[in-house]
Design a protein around this motif. Sequence first.
Motif, PDB file in Angstrom:
ATOM      1  N   GLY A 205       0.836  -1.090   0.164  1.00  0.00           N
ATOM      2  CA  GLY A 205       0.060   0.064  -0.161  1.00  0.00           C
ATOM      3  C   GLY A 205       0.937   1.302   0.135  1.00  0.00           C
ATOM      4  N   ALA A 206       0.360   2.377  -0.318  1.00  0.00           N
ATOM      5  CA  ALA A 206       1.046   3.777  -0.123  1.00  0.00           C
ATOM      6  C   ALA A 206       1.643   3.997   1.169  1.00  0.00           C
ATOM      7  CB  ALA A 206      -0.042   4.745  -0.629  1.00  0.00           C
ATOM      8  N   ASP A 207       1.060   3.608   1.934  1.00  0.00           N
ATOM      9  CA  ASP A 207       1.499   3.651   3.374  1.00  0.00           C
ATOM     10  C   ASP A 207       2.823   2.807   3.915  1.00  0.00           C
ATOM     11  OD1 ASP A 207       0.023   1.402   3.187  1.00  0.00           O
ATOM     12  OD2 ASP A 207      -0.084   0.842   5.524  1.00  0.00           O
ATOM     13  N   ARG A 208       3.254   2.112   2.582  1.00  0.00           N
ATOM     14  CA  ARG A 208       4.370   1.323   2.854  1.00  0.00           C
ATOM     15  C   ARG A 208       5.411   1.704   1.640  1.00  0.00           C
ATOM     16  NH1 ARG A 208       4.413  -2.277   6.897  1.00  0.00           N
ATOM     17  NH2 ARG A 208       5.691  -4.001   6.100  1.00  0.00           N
ATOM     18  N   LEU A 209       4.900   2.870   1.062  1.00  0.00           N
ATOM     19  CA  LEU A 209       5.882   2.946  -0.040  1.00  0.00           C
ATOM     20  C   LEU A 209       6.893   4.403   0.513  1.00  0.00           C
ATOM     21  CD1 LEU A 209       6.819   3.338  -3.007  1.00  0.00           C
ATOM     22  CD2 LEU A 209       4.720   4.902  -3.323  1.00  0.00           C
ATOM     23  N   ILE A 210       8.186   4.121   0.212  1.00  0.00           N
ATOM     24  CA  ILE A 210       9.284   5.245   0.676  1.00  0.00           C
ATOM     25  C   ILE A 210       9.898   5.798  -0.569  1.00  0.00           C
ATOM     26  CG2 ILE A 210      10.951   6.064   2.084  1.00  0.00           C
ATOM     27  CD1 ILE A 210      10.165   3.983   4.058  1.00  0.00           C
ATOM     28  N   VAL A 211       9.769   6.961  -1.197  1.00  0.00           N
ATOM     29  CA  VAL A 211      10.511   7.422  -2.063  1.00  0.00           C
ATOM     30  C   VAL A 211      11.676   8.103  -1.712  1.00  0.00           C
ATOM     31  CG1 VAL A 211      10.448   8.753  -4.478  1.00  0.00           C
ATOM     32  CG2 VAL A 211       8.449   7.090  -3.617  1.00  0.00           C
ATOM     33  N   ILE A 212      12.883   8.161  -2.272  1.00  0.00           N
ATOM     34  CA  ILE A 212      14.210   8.674  -1.766  1.00  0.00           C
ATOM     35  C   ILE A 212      14.401   9.567  -3.125  1.00  0.00           C
ATOM     36  CG2 ILE A 212      16.494   8.538  -0.835  1.00  0.00           C
ATOM     37  CD1 ILE A 212      15.636   5.373  -0.535  1.00  0.00           C
ATOM     38  N   HIS A 213      14.541  10.904  -2.941  1.00  0.00           N
ATOM     39  CA  HIS A 213      14.791  11.704  -3.911  1.00  0.00           C
ATOM     40  C   HIS A 213      15.721  12.913  -3.608  1.00  0.00           C
ATOM     41  CE1 HIS A 213      11.609  14.997  -2.830  1.00  0.00           C
ATOM     42  NE2 HIS A 213      11.155  13.727  -2.406  1.00  0.00           N
ATOM     43  N   ASP A 214      16.188  13.569  -4.567  1.00  0.00           N
ATOM     44  CA  ASP A 214      17.003  15.023  -4.432  1.00  0.00           C
ATOM     45  C   ASP A 214      15.984  15.924  -4.320  1.00  0.00           C
ATOM     46  OD1 ASP A 214      16.491  14.277  -7.342  1.00  0.00           O
ATOM     47  OD2 ASP A 214      17.242  16.280  -7.789  1.00  0.00           O
ATOM     48  N   GLU A 215      16.180  17.071  -3.325  1.00  0.00           N
ATOM     49  CA  GLU A 215      15.335  18.047  -3.289  1.00  0.00           C
ATOM     50  C   GLU A 215      15.854  19.416  -3.656  1.00  0.00           C
ATOM     51  OE1 GLU A 215      12.252  20.176  -2.658  1.00  0.00           O
ATOM     52  OE2 GLU A 215      11.936  18.175  -2.332  1.00  0.00           O
ATOM     53  N   LEU A 216      15.751  20.241  -4.227  1.00  0.00           N
ATOM     54  CA  LEU A 216      16.443  21.707  -4.295  1.00  0.00           C
ATOM     55  C   LEU A 216      16.226  22.438  -3.514  1.00  0.00           C
ATOM     56  CD1 LEU A 216      15.495  22.153  -8.212  1.00  0.00           C
ATOM     57  CD2 LEU A 216      17.746  22.010  -7.437  1.00  0.00           C
ATOM     58  N   ASP A 217      15.088  22.524  -2.861  1.00  0.00           N
ATOM     59  CA  ASP A 217      14.513  23.858  -1.676  1.00  0.00           C
ATOM     60  C   ASP A 217      15.053  23.224  -0.452  1.00  0.00           C
ATOM     61  OD1 ASP A 217      13.589  25.337  -3.690  1.00  0.00           O
ATOM     62  OD2 ASP A 217      11.719  24.705  -3.553  1.00  0.00           O
ATOM     63  N   ILE A 218      16.042  22.472  -0.110  1.00  0.00           N
ATOM     64  CA  ILE A 218      16.689  22.097   1.155  1.00  0.00           C
ATOM     65  C   ILE A 218      18.056  22.168   0.876  1.00  0.00           C
ATOM     66  CG2 ILE A 218      16.825  20.337   2.832  1.00  0.00           C
ATOM     67  CD1 ILE A 218      14.209  19.245   1.905  1.00  0.00           C
ATOM     68  N   ASP A 219      18.895  22.890   1.846  1.00  0.00           N
ATOM     69  CA  ASP A 219      20.432  23.062   1.672  1.00  0.00           C
ATOM     70  C   ASP A 219      21.019  21.700   1.567  1.00  0.00           C
ATOM     71  OD1 ASP A 219      20.304  25.671   1.873  1.00  0.00           O
ATOM     72  OD2 ASP A 219      20.451  25.726   4.190  1.00  0.00           O
ATOM     73  N   TYR A 220      22.052  21.593   1.119  1.00  0.00           N
ATOM     74  CA  TYR A 220      22.947  20.231   0.734  1.00  0.00           C
ATOM     75  C   TYR A 220      23.029  19.729   2.133  1.00  0.00           C
ATOM     76  CZ  TYR A 220      26.470  17.041  -0.244  1.00  0.00           C
ATOM     77  OH  TYR A 220      27.416  15.902  -0.519  1.00  0.00           O
ATOM     78  N   ALA A 221      23.128  18.324   2.069  1.00  0.00           N
ATOM     79  CA  ALA A 221      23.303  17.690   3.269  1.00  0.00           C
ATOM     80  C   ALA A 221      22.419  17.470   4.320  1.00  0.00           C
ATOM     81  CB  ALA A 221      24.839  17.602   3.500  1.00  0.00           C
ATOM     82  N   THR A 222      21.243  18.205   3.988  1.00  0.00           N
ATOM     83  CA  THR A 222      20.059  18.371   4.883  1.00  0.00           C
ATOM     84  C   THR A 222      18.749  17.544   4.499  1.00  0.00           C
ATOM     85  OG1 THR A 222      20.597  20.490   5.460  1.00  0.00           O
ATOM     86  CG2 THR A 222      18.348  19.847   6.124  1.00  0.00           C
TER      87      THR A 222
END
Length: 190
Positions: free
Chosen positions: A87-104
């Motif tokens: 289910g969607a409650d057991r789906l984890i997606v790992i992705h890059d995020e521009l609006d967060i400082d590097y290594a945060t």
Amino acid sequence: MSEQGPWLVVGLGNPGGQYEGNRHNIGFMVADLLAERVGGKFKAHKSRAQVLEGRLAGERVVLAKPMSFMNLSGGPVVALRDFYKSGADRLIVIHDELDIDYATLRLKRGGGDNGHNGLKSITKSLGPEYLRVRAGIGRPPGRMEVADFVLRDFSSTERKELPWFVDRCADAVEALMQEGLERAQSTYNG
């Protein structure tokens, strides 16, 4: 307790050696580290993804790296969800995020795609209510185009901190699986 599908942990990136060290591929980097922790190797799957089944944080898990390009990630993720009956409650997606400082790092459920084509594709296919491990890569310098920035390798300065950051992202995935969103957020969204 009723049987539910395994956790489905999807690292986003682009397939091919030329993209390996790109900022856009941090999801693949985290998935690779999680595969080491599981003690297995990715194998081709009919869903157009590389897949590894095993145990992580004491739970059944399917680690996946879609082998479509980033902007077509939704197709393989839906195929994986249907195949493994997670289910969607057991789906984890790992992705890059521009609006967060590097290594945060930021953990959340749902929300918009913020212009991220991988998330846009997954959300179009599944809706927005999945868990996200948002790996901060910061904004492009000066007037550099976003597409150029995300498809560039991490800088030499960033690469010094990258193993620590990838490790922290992998720890956050395990915390989401073991402790749930709120407790994991209190540890990792600091």
